[in-house]
Design a protein around this motif. Sequence first.
Motif, PDB file in Angstrom:
ATOM      1  N   CYS A   1       4.622  19.979 -14.309  1.00 26.69           N
ATOM      2  CA  CYS A   1       4.888  18.603 -14.729  1.00 26.69           C
ATOM      3  C   CYS A   1       5.555  17.794 -13.618  1.00 26.69           C
TER       4      CYS A   1
ATOM      5  N   ASP B   1       2.982  25.447 -17.222  1.00 22.30           N
ATOM      6  CA  ASP B   1       3.995  24.998 -16.263  1.00 22.30           C
ATOM      7  C   ASP B   1       3.938  25.801 -14.964  1.00 22.30           C
TER       8      ASP B   1
ATOM      9  N   ASP C   1       7.211  23.690 -11.299  1.00 20.51           N
ATOM     10  CA  ASP C   1       6.667  23.423 -12.630  1.00 20.51           C
ATOM     11  C   ASP C   1       5.623  22.322 -12.477  1.00 20.51           C
TER      12      ASP C   1
ATOM     13  N   TYR D   1       1.074  18.835 -22.805  1.00 21.78           N
ATOM     14  CA  TYR D   1       1.975  18.147 -21.886  1.00 21.78           C
ATOM     15  C   TYR D   1       1.678  18.541 -20.428  1.00 21.78           C
ATOM     16  N   HIS D   2       1.657  19.857 -20.165  1.00 25.55           N
ATOM     17  CA  HIS D   2       1.414  20.288 -18.788  1.00 25.55           C
ATOM     18  C   HIS D   2      -0.042  20.099 -18.370  1.00 25.55           C
TER      19      HIS D   2
HETATM   20 ZN   LIG Z   1       7.345  21.269 -17.109  1.00 21.98          ZN
END
Ligand SMILES: [Zn+2]
Lengths: 313, 417
Positions: free
Chosen positions: A226, A266, A224, A275-276
């Motif tokens: 992140c 992701d 992923d 976020y990603h």
């Molecule tokens: Zn993630």
Amino acid sequence: MGELATEKHVQYILSVEKRKDDFISVAMEYLRMNGAYWGLTTLDLLGKLDAIDVDEVVSWIMKCQHESGGFGGNIGHDPHILYTLSAVQVLALFDKLNVLDVEKVTNYIAGLQNEDGSFSGDEWGEVDTRFSYIAICCLSILHHLNKINVEKAVSYIVSCKNLDGGFGCTPGGESHAGQIFCCVGALAITGSLHHIDKDLLGWWLCERQVKAGGLNGRPEKLPDVCYSWWVLSSLIMIDRVHWISKEKLVKFILDCQDTENGGISDRPDDAVDVYHTYFGVAGLSLLEYPGLKAIDPAYALPVDVVNKIFFGR
Amino acid sequence: MKKKEGSSYPESKPVDLLHQFEHILEADPLIDEVGFIHPSQFAKLTEEADDATDIPTSECPSFWNRDHKFGVSTLVLLPLYNAAKLAFMAAIGEYKRLGPDVVVSGDGLESEVMKHSRALLLLSPDFGTAWNSRKLIVSKKQDLSIFMDELLLSELVLSYSPKSDHAWSHRRWVIKSVTGKCSTLQEILRKESELVEKIAERSKMNYRAWNHRCWLVSYMTRERVLQELKKSKNWAGLHVADNCCFHYRRQLMLRILKDSSCKQENASAGYAIEIYKLWKEELHWNETLIKQYIGREALWLHRRFLSLCWMKQFVTDVNDVSCNSEQKISISNDFGFFISNELQLLHSCSSVPNSDFDDFKAQATFSASYMLWLTKQSSEFLSKDSEHQEKLTAGNLKTLLSKVCPERSSLWDSLMG
Ligand SMILES: [Zn+2]
């Protein structure tokens, strides 16, 4: 291998804020402060922060401050340490920390330390090593680490260390790359990295790299984007980043881009989100990808911003 | 008991939608599952309901409620959310303006906050301010049954959002609040544990769920811990890739180890034997799983833990001169046997019959890095065993690891020079 679609990502970040018509994004309004941090830090790393109206952002942030000194995730929401760090980080990005009543903010954070050295996220008492990191990072940025018992804070973090070398949320919690970043970051900021067995932790962290080149956050999980940030920043702080393949990781992150509409997901071909996008760009920055500003692995802010905070230049 | 509610049109006013939504929740307090449903699925659900000789719902419904399952049309989510948020923010704003001391229970304002926060949380499970408002009101009441209702709401939220941080955290807040005030704590812990298992079944490797279960351990009695160990074994055996469950077992085992070290003076021999048996059994079971399921990382990580603790626990005892009970001597004699067994395991797992088989390659990598990890972490113990030390010299392992896992060559180089 493709290249980083910088322009597209800038356009994507700028467009996200304007979306008010779909349920998913509206129902996430409680963490808008985190979103602001992810989006704006990404823009700064891409060298495009000047596309933002600073006064508008700063005045919105200050409207999210509660009388206790802490910040909520949006206007009218209860304060929480999670959003307080994001607020402070965004103000730091714009070199606007001077708008803060520093005593008030730091009193709020210091007031969340518990007897055993741990930190609660807010007045309701949930404890997590994430909150320890946030408190330490925030107080350090505001030059007020002396307001808490650092020794106890460190020993609580150390008590969350597992036999595999990693860290969890609370003592006995399973090792997780996100929690490890928080614990290593807090120990780095307080000059306490000697509590870490670097070979042991580095080993666990480099076992997060899967065949495809991406990193996962725990054993047996899919890679992923992140975790490019959580794992990589931790490896850098303990000086073991040469144990993973950087080239493969760069390729994995670039493969997660939406090269048409911007944004990073992701995993390849999934839907993108802010976020990603942030963690992908921040990961590439740690990997010294050309054209990106350097980011500090402990403070999660561009290096020039951190230098300004601590060296005034 | 079957019941049904519903029938509104998507063009209903948001406030009416909210009232309808809240009414359904109020009328059926046993609702145990919430889900968002695309309108196209409604027709199917209604058809099925007809088969079950139920009264058909009207066309184009926004809600569907049957057998305590509650479906919400995705078409109404946005207006419903906006109405719920508006109503909640107004109620909590008023409540805070008046101050909790002025608000008299039963005057409606408290129940407004409770009603709207519930509606909001079912639509936005991590809306922290809504959870907080409930904590504020519930903590004022100090009534056990009201605390238990909070566990039910949290469970309902988790039924469709099993990773909600706030829903899990709310449970811990409830448990901390009732600890010491109720006689049924162990029963509550048992149910919490079951809930995690139920959710883990649908939501694989859910960190938040398992973290909650690990958190419970410190509240458990020794009897509860032993029962949990027994119960989770079956589940772990069926989910060998789920590191979370194995981590949970590690916490339970460490708790037993900790309890025994507190009781050093009396009954220490009996405890030592019990722990010895527990570890032996887990090691044996783990080996069986490793041979049955080829190339599972979680199983090998579990073995790292088991073996390291085993050495720390029982090898230190060998050098404990004050201890000369026969039982302990028999334990210490097993050390050589233990290391031979691990070497045999390594041998049987590190041969790659066909290099195209990823599982076997993974198995070889995991077994060799397990052995290397163990020698690094327990070098102090191994140095006392010259017979086996030789077989564990880094050279052999390095050759093997460089062959089966060349992508980590820089790690192997750093560790083995
Ligand atoms: Zn993630």
